[in-house]
Scaffold this motif. Sequence first.
Motif, mmCIF file in Angstrom:
data_model
loop_
_atom_site.group_PDB
_atom_site.id
_atom_site.type_symbol
_atom_site.label_atom_id
_atom_site.label_comp_id
_atom_site.label_asym_id
_atom_site.label_seq_id
_atom_site.Cartn_x
_atom_site.Cartn_y
_atom_site.Cartn_z
ATOM 1 N N TYR A 27 0.806 -1.222 0.000
ATOM 2 C CA TYR A 27 0.000 0.000 0.000
ATOM 3 C C TYR A 27 0.843 1.278 0.000
ATOM 4 N N TYR A 34 -1.519 3.838 9.893
ATOM 5 C CA TYR A 34 -2.289 4.147 8.705
ATOM 6 C C TYR A 34 -3.559 3.303 8.706
ATOM 7 N N GLY A 35 -4.627 3.879 8.159
ATOM 8 C CA GLY A 35 -5.884 3.154 8.042
ATOM 9 C C GLY A 35 -6.199 2.893 6.585
ATOM 10 N N ILE A 36 -6.772 1.732 6.322
ATOM 11 C CA ILE A 36 -7.197 1.392 4.967
ATOM 12 C C ILE A 36 -8.615 0.853 5.070
ATOM 13 N N MET A 37 -9.538 1.460 4.322
ATOM 14 C CA MET A 37 -10.946 1.062 4.410
ATOM 15 C C MET A 37 -11.331 0.221 3.202
ATOM 16 N N ILE A 38 -11.900 -0.953 3.503
ATOM 17 C CA ILE A 38 -12.254 -1.920 2.450
ATOM 18 C C ILE A 38 -13.710 -2.319 2.673
ATOM 19 N N LEU A 44 -11.353 -1.171 -2.334
ATOM 20 C CA LEU A 44 -10.707 -0.098 -1.585
ATOM 21 C C LEU A 44 -11.615 1.119 -1.692
ATOM 22 N N GLN B 129 -10.249 -2.035 -8.868
ATOM 23 C CA GLN B 129 -10.989 -1.386 -7.779
ATOM 24 C C GLN B 129 -10.832 -2.128 -6.453
ATOM 25 N N LEU B 130 -10.347 -3.352 -6.517
ATOM 26 C CA LEU B 130 -10.249 -4.155 -5.292
ATOM 27 C C LEU B 130 -9.002 -3.769 -4.498
ATOM 28 N N ALA B 131 -9.114 -3.894 -3.182
ATOM 29 C CA ALA B 131 -7.955 -3.634 -2.332
ATOM 30 C C ALA B 131 -6.886 -4.675 -2.660
ATOM 31 N N PRO B 132 -5.649 -4.236 -2.943
ATOM 32 C CA PRO B 132 -4.608 -5.224 -3.229
ATOM 33 C C PRO B 132 -4.520 -6.266 -2.110
ATOM 34 N N LYS B 153 -17.460 -4.973 6.173
ATOM 35 C CA LYS B 153 -16.551 -3.832 6.028
ATOM 36 C C LYS B 153 -15.321 -4.079 6.898
ATOM 37 N N THR B 154 -14.161 -3.757 6.369
ATOM 38 C CA THR B 154 -12.916 -4.032 7.088
ATOM 39 C C THR B 154 -12.070 -2.764 7.168
ATOM 40 N N LEU B 155 -11.685 -2.417 8.383
ATOM 41 C CA LEU B 155 -10.705 -1.348 8.569
ATOM 42 C C LEU B 155 -9.373 -2.021 8.842
ATOM 43 N N LEU B 156 -8.445 -1.808 7.946
ATOM 44 C CA LEU B 156 -7.094 -2.326 8.145
ATOM 45 C C LEU B 156 -6.319 -1.230 8.862
ATOM 46 N N TYR B 157 -5.973 -1.498 10.102
ATOM 47 C CA TYR B 157 -5.288 -0.494 10.924
ATOM 48 C C TYR B 157 -3.845 -0.965 11.086
ATOM 49 N N ILE B 158 -2.953 -0.269 10.414
ATOM 50 C CA ILE B 158 -1.547 -0.722 10.392
ATOM 51 C C ILE B 158 -0.766 0.071 11.430
#
Lengths: 161, 162
Positions: A27, A34-38, A44, B129-132, B153-158
Motif C-alpha cells: 500500500y 495508517y488506516g485502509i478502508m475496504i 478499496l 478497484q479491489l484492495a490489493p 466492512k474491514t478497517l485495516l489499521y496498520i
Amino acid sequence: MVKPWHDKANAEFTTLIDSQNISGNTYNLKAIPYGIMIDEAGRLVKHPFNINVAKKETIKMLETWLSDPTYNTRLLRDITPLKKSENPKVIEANARFQLGLTLLKIGKKQEAIIEWRKALELDPKNWLIHKQIWAVEHPDKFYDGNVDYGWQKEQLEAEKK
Amino acid sequence: MIKLIFTACLMMSFAVGLQAAQTDKIQILINNQPTTFSPAPISKDGVWLVPIEPFCKQLELKVEYPDSTEMAVICGGGEAELCVPINFGEDVFSINNVNYAKIESITQPFGYEIYKSSETQLEVIHREQLAPNFTLPDLEDNPRPLKSFRGKKTLLYIWGSW
C-alpha cells in the motif's frame, strides 16, 4: 512481541503480524499508523490515510461508514485505483528495505542496517525505514516498557543538525 | 453428429429449466452502477446467466459468432486486446432466441470479479478497484489472506510499537 498489546487492549479484532513490511510495500506506506478502508465486496474505498482513533472525527467517520451505505457509495465514486510508485529511487529504497529485513531475519544485523541507511538516502521521508533503524540500533528505547518518544524527538533534532 | 445432437438435447433441457426460473428481480451492478438489461439476467441453482450482447456492451466488449462454429468470441480489454472463445452448451445457452452466457465466462478473463451482495444482486467489479491482496499470519500463525475478510466492512489499521 505483539500478543501482550493485543491482550492488554482486550482486542476483539483480528491481529495480523507483518514482520516483512508486506502491507507497507503493498500500500506504499511510509509511516504508521495508517488506516485502509475496504468494503464488503473487497473494494478499496479510501486510499491509505493517517489514522488517529483518539480523534472524535475519525470515530464519527468510521461509524458513518458502517451505518450509512450511501457514504460507502460516495467514497467509491471519488476513489482512483491505487498505483505503485514509479519513482526509481523509491522502488530501490523499498527493495533495499526488504533486503534489510531479510538480512535481519537471518541474523545479519549490521548488513541490514547498511541496506536501510542506503534506502533512507534514496527515500528520506520514509519513516518506516527510519524507525526500523532506530529500533534495531536502540532496542532499549522501543522494547523496554513504553516507547520513548522524547528520545525520538531528540534524535530528530540531532539528525537535522 | 452424435455429439451435436447430444449438445442440442442438453441445451434444450437446460433452457426449459431456466425458463421456469427466470425472474426480473435480479439486479447486476457494474462498477457500482445499477445496470438494467433487456432481456433480464437469469439465475438458477447458483448459476447466473446474462444476455451476451447487452452485457458485453456494458463492459465495452465485442461479441462475434464465427461461422460454422459452436462458439461465441468475446473481444476487448483496452490496449492489450484479448479475444476469448466461449462454447455453446458449456458456457453459452440459447433461450427464446437470445444467447445467454454464464457471467463468469465473460467477466473472469477480462479482469472482473463477481461479488454476490444478496440472493438477487450481483456486483461486477474490476480488479483495479479491489484492495490489493496480501497474506499475513495471525497470532496463532494461521495464514490470513486479506480477501478472506470479504463480506463485511474491514478497517485495516496498520500499527507498530514504535
